[in-house]
Structures are given as C-alpha cells and as structure tokens.
Design a protein around this motif. Structure first.
Motif, short mmCIF file in Angstrom:
data_model
loop_
_atom_site.label_atom_id
_atom_site.label_comp_id
_atom_site.label_asym_id
_atom_site.label_seq_id
_atom_site.Cartn_x
_atom_site.Cartn_y
_atom_site.Cartn_z
N ALA A 65 0.86 -1.19 0.00
CA ALA A 65 0.00 0.00 0.00
C ALA A 65 0.89 1.24 0.00
CB ALA A 65 -0.91 -0.01 1.23
N VAL A 66 0.88 1.98 -1.09
CA VAL A 66 1.77 3.13 -1.25
C VAL A 66 1.12 4.38 -0.68
CG1 VAL A 66 2.94 4.63 -2.90
CG2 VAL A 66 2.93 2.16 -3.25
N ASP A 67 1.78 5.00 0.27
CA ASP A 67 1.34 6.27 0.84
C ASP A 67 2.05 7.38 0.08
OD1 ASP A 67 0.94 8.58 2.36
OD2 ASP A 67 0.91 7.49 4.25
N GLN A 68 1.34 8.00 -0.86
CA GLN A 68 1.96 9.02 -1.71
C GLN A 68 2.38 10.24 -0.90
OE1 GLN A 68 2.59 8.75 -4.94
NE2 GLN A 68 1.57 6.81 -5.34
N SER A 69 1.61 10.59 0.12
CA SER A 69 1.91 11.80 0.88
C SER A 69 3.22 11.70 1.65
CB SER A 69 0.76 12.12 1.84
OG SER A 69 0.63 11.11 2.84
N ARG A 70 3.57 10.49 2.05
CA ARG A 70 4.81 10.30 2.82
C ARG A 70 5.92 9.63 2.02
NH1 ARG A 70 3.55 7.55 8.43
NH2 ARG A 70 2.22 6.18 7.17
N ILE A 133 -4.74 -11.93 -6.43
CA ILE A 133 -5.51 -11.03 -7.28
C ILE A 133 -5.46 -9.62 -6.70
CG2 ILE A 133 -7.83 -10.41 -8.08
CD1 ILE A 133 -8.38 -13.38 -8.42
N GLY A 134 -5.06 -8.68 -7.53
CA GLY A 134 -5.09 -7.27 -7.18
C GLY A 134 -5.71 -6.52 -8.33
N GLY A 135 -5.57 -5.21 -8.31
CA GLY A 135 -6.14 -4.46 -9.41
C GLY A 135 -6.17 -2.98 -9.15
N GLY A 136 -6.90 -2.27 -10.00
CA GLY A 136 -7.02 -0.84 -9.89
C GLY A 136 -8.40 -0.39 -10.29
N VAL A 137 -8.85 0.69 -9.66
CA VAL A 137 -10.15 1.29 -9.95
C VAL A 137 -9.89 2.64 -10.62
CG1 VAL A 137 -12.32 2.15 -8.97
CG2 VAL A 137 -11.15 0.19 -7.91
N ILE A 138 -10.43 2.80 -11.83
CA ILE A 138 -10.27 4.04 -12.58
C ILE A 138 -11.64 4.67 -12.77
CG2 ILE A 138 -9.51 5.10 -14.74
CD1 ILE A 138 -7.17 3.95 -13.21
N ILE A 139 -11.83 5.88 -12.24
CA ILE A 139 -13.07 6.62 -12.41
C ILE A 139 -12.72 7.99 -12.98
CG2 ILE A 139 -15.08 7.64 -11.26
CD1 ILE A 139 -14.94 5.37 -9.24
N ASP A 140 -13.38 8.36 -14.08
CA ASP A 140 -13.08 9.61 -14.78
C ASP A 140 -11.59 9.69 -15.11
OD1 ASP A 140 -15.75 10.41 -14.66
OD2 ASP A 140 -15.48 11.42 -12.73
N ARG A 141 -11.04 8.53 -15.48
CA ARG A 141 -9.64 8.37 -15.90
C ARG A 141 -8.65 8.66 -14.78
NH1 ARG A 141 -8.81 7.07 -20.90
NH2 ARG A 141 -6.64 7.77 -20.90
N GLN A 142 -9.14 8.69 -13.54
CA GLN A 142 -8.27 8.91 -12.40
C GLN A 142 -8.23 7.66 -11.53
OE1 GLN A 142 -6.43 11.84 -11.92
NE2 GLN A 142 -7.21 12.19 -13.99
N GLN A 144 -8.29 5.55 -8.31
CA GLN A 144 -8.92 5.71 -7.01
C GLN A 144 -8.21 4.79 -6.00
OE1 GLN A 144 -11.47 8.07 -6.81
NE2 GLN A 144 -10.81 8.37 -8.94
N ARG A 145 -7.43 5.38 -5.14
CA ARG A 145 -6.64 4.58 -4.18
C ARG A 145 -7.45 4.18 -2.95
NH1 ARG A 145 -3.13 8.58 -6.19
NH2 ARG A 145 -1.36 7.71 -7.34
N GLY A 146 -8.51 4.91 -2.65
CA GLY A 146 -9.33 4.59 -1.50
C GLY A 146 -8.89 5.33 -0.25
N GLY A 151 -8.03 0.58 -2.23
CA GLY A 151 -8.76 0.58 -3.50
C GLY A 151 -8.12 -0.40 -4.47
N GLY A 152 -8.93 -1.29 -5.04
CA GLY A 152 -8.42 -2.27 -6.00
C GLY A 152 -7.90 -3.56 -5.40
N GLU A 153 -7.97 -3.70 -4.08
CA GLU A 153 -7.50 -4.95 -3.45
C GLU A 153 -8.62 -6.00 -3.54
OE1 GLU A 153 -4.60 -5.79 -2.53
OE2 GLU A 153 -3.61 -3.84 -2.64
N PHE A 154 -8.94 -6.35 -4.78
CA PHE A 154 -10.06 -7.26 -5.04
C PHE A 154 -9.83 -8.65 -4.47
CE2 PHE A 154 -9.89 -4.62 -9.09
CZ PHE A 154 -10.74 -3.64 -8.61
N GLY A 155 -8.58 -9.04 -4.33
CA GLY A 155 -8.26 -10.40 -3.92
C GLY A 155 -8.74 -10.77 -2.54
N ILE A 156 -8.97 -9.79 -1.66
CA ILE A 156 -9.41 -10.12 -0.31
C ILE A 156 -10.94 -10.17 -0.20
CG2 ILE A 156 -7.33 -9.27 0.78
CD1 ILE A 156 -8.72 -6.70 1.46
N MET A 157 -11.62 -9.98 -1.32
CA MET A 157 -13.07 -10.15 -1.35
C MET A 157 -13.44 -11.61 -1.08
SD MET A 157 -15.58 -9.04 -4.50
CE MET A 157 -14.59 -9.92 -5.72
#
Length: 293
Positions: A65-70, A133-142, A144-146, A151-157
């Motif tokens: 999980a990448v923390d962009q702010s830090r 399984i992992g992935g990414g969620v793209i909304i309005d071409r952006q 979404q990290r959550g 966001g996108g950690e579909f494998g734990i569903m």
C-alpha cells in the motif's frame, strides 16, 4: 531523455527505459535479500543505463500500500524490507534524480488507461490475476486509491465460505489445491493439460477456477458498473480464457435476469510490461502536478 522504470517483485526486479514513446533496454535481476543490496543493484542499473540514455527520473512499481503523501510503502509483501522506510527520499538521494512510486496493480491499471486497452474509456476496473488477485479502480480516468489505500484490493473479497477471490480464482491456487489432493506438485499449466486430457480431479479443479474467477468479475461489474473490466496477469496466458469467461458471465447474468447489457471483459494490452509502463505514467502525472503547483 528517458525515464527508467523498475518493477519490484518477490522473485525479480524488472526494469527498462521509456524513451521515444517505447520501453527500451529491458532487463531484470533477482530480488535481493536486503535493502542495502537492493539500493546498490538499483544504482548499478541506473549507472549502466546512463551510458546510452540521459535519465530524467526513476519510476517504481512496488508491492504493498503506497502512501503518496509520505513517499513510503505500508502494508506487507514478499519484499518486507522496502516497507516503512523513507523509500522516496532514500531513492532520490541514492539515484540522484526525481522518483515516483505506485502499487504494482495500480501501475497496470494506469498503463492500460494511458496507452492500452482502456485508452478510450473513462471508468474501468483492471483485475490482475497472478499468484493472488489485485487491481485498480479508474473513475473519470483517475486512479482511485481509497480512503485507506485499499482501492483495487479485489483479492481479499470473500467469495465462498470464508475463502477469498485470491484463494479461489487463480491458476496458482488451482494448482495448489490439486497438488495437495494428489500428493505431488503440479503447475497450473499441468493441471489445465490434465483436465483437457480428461483427468476427472483436474477437470473439477479447472471448473472451480473458472467459476470463481468469473464470479469475482461478475460481482465487481455490478458493484461499480465500469465500462469494461480489463484482465491482466499470468492468467491471461491461458488460451481461450476470455471466451470461457464471456460464456460463464452470460450464464450468471441470465440466471439473475440481467440481460440489458453484456459485461465487457478484455485482456490487457501490455501484459508483462504493464507495471513498467504504468510506473512511467504515474511519474509523468506526478511531475505534471509538481509543475502546476
């Protein structure tokens, strides 16, 4: 001028230089056992690439999980020493140039939106099926990290009696189940071959794999209603995969009387290079934000 991209995985670190609208000088090295050796290896690759390229930055695709702010990587992965260190700050100092970092599955999603199978779409899901399984969620071409970077950690569903999507919907998990049942180690490719040859236990495991892979994709489709779902990872090497998923998806939809549209499942365009190209897309977006600040 080029951007060097690195994709850090549990067994190997892949790299390449993105210049003149293409990924060049691709290579890889075995993932080191410790942080200092990793830094030394990365410095060595950059020095080697500077012989032929003028590097303007380094783009990283990483697990966790990448923390962009830090500028750091939280969570856990198969490369534990890259977590909870000042990753961005340390790498910028050691490599002597700007860097960016993003989760590997998110990078795959960014690659497909930038130049791949979703370049003409606004809202898509990218599902990457490998060992998990992992992935990414793209909304309005952006991307979404959550709120909590999940966001996108579909494998734990959870799909069936406490079993997750990652435990049920990958060839790796299929091969693991079959190997335990048979008392001998088999690869996913071997299980598929045995099923095609008529071996009943293998056929049952392949049926289970397809059922849960499609079920997971079905749930995601009707959870977020994307224009399309793009499937990537090692699973896409299986011949006939898309056709089998499409067939089963139609059956799921018909059973629920959801017949006003057919969910679109596409295979990713960039395959093994997706993480590297997506890392470059993330770097360019980050630099654009900085230049507009």
């Amino acid at each position: 001028m080029g951007i060097i991209a690195f994709d850090i995985g549990g067994s190997a670190v892949k790299y390449g230089v993105y210049e003149a609208d293409e990924l060049q000088a691709k290579g890889k090295f075995t993932t080191p056992k410790d942080w200092e050796t990793m830094l030394t290896q990365l410095e060595g690759v950059c020095a080697q690439m500077r012989v032929d390229f003028t590097l303007t930055g380094a783009a990283f695709s990483v697990p966790g999980a990448v923390d962009q702010s830090r500028g750091r990587i939280d969570g856990i992965s198969a490369v534990p020493y890259i977590h909870e260190v000042a990753f961005e700050q340390i790498l910028q100092t050691r490599l002597g140039m700007p860097i960016s970092l993003e989760n590997d599955a998110n990078c795959a999603a960014l690659a497909e939106v930038w130049l791949g199978a979703a370049k003409n779409n606004q809202n898509v899901l990218v599902v990457v099926a490998g060992s998990g399984i992992g992935g990414g969620v793209i909304i309005d071409r952006q991307l979404q990290r959550g709120a909590h970077l999940y966001g996108g950690e579909f494998g734990i569903m959870v799909l069936d009696r406490g079993k997750t999507f990652s435990e049920l919907g990958t060839p790796v998990a299929m091969a693991r189940r079959y190997s335990i049942a048979m008392g001998k180690t088999y690869s996913g490719e071997e299980v598929f071959a045995l099923a095609e040859a008529g071996e009943e236990s293998a056929k049952a495991e392949v049926e289970k794999f397809y059922h849960f892979l499609t079920l997971g994709l079905y749930n995601l489709q009707f959870m977020l209603d994307p224009e399309k779902i793009i499937l990537g990872g090692g699973v896409t090497a299986k011949a006939g995969l898309k056709q089998e998923i499409d067939r089963r998806m139609r059956l799921f939809c018909e059973a629920m009387k959801l017949t006003d549209f057919d969910p679109i499942i596409e295979i990713c365009h960039f395959k093994n290079d997706a993480n590297l190209i997506g890392a470059v897309a993330n770097f360019l977006e980050k630099q654009k934000k900085y230049s507009n600040a």
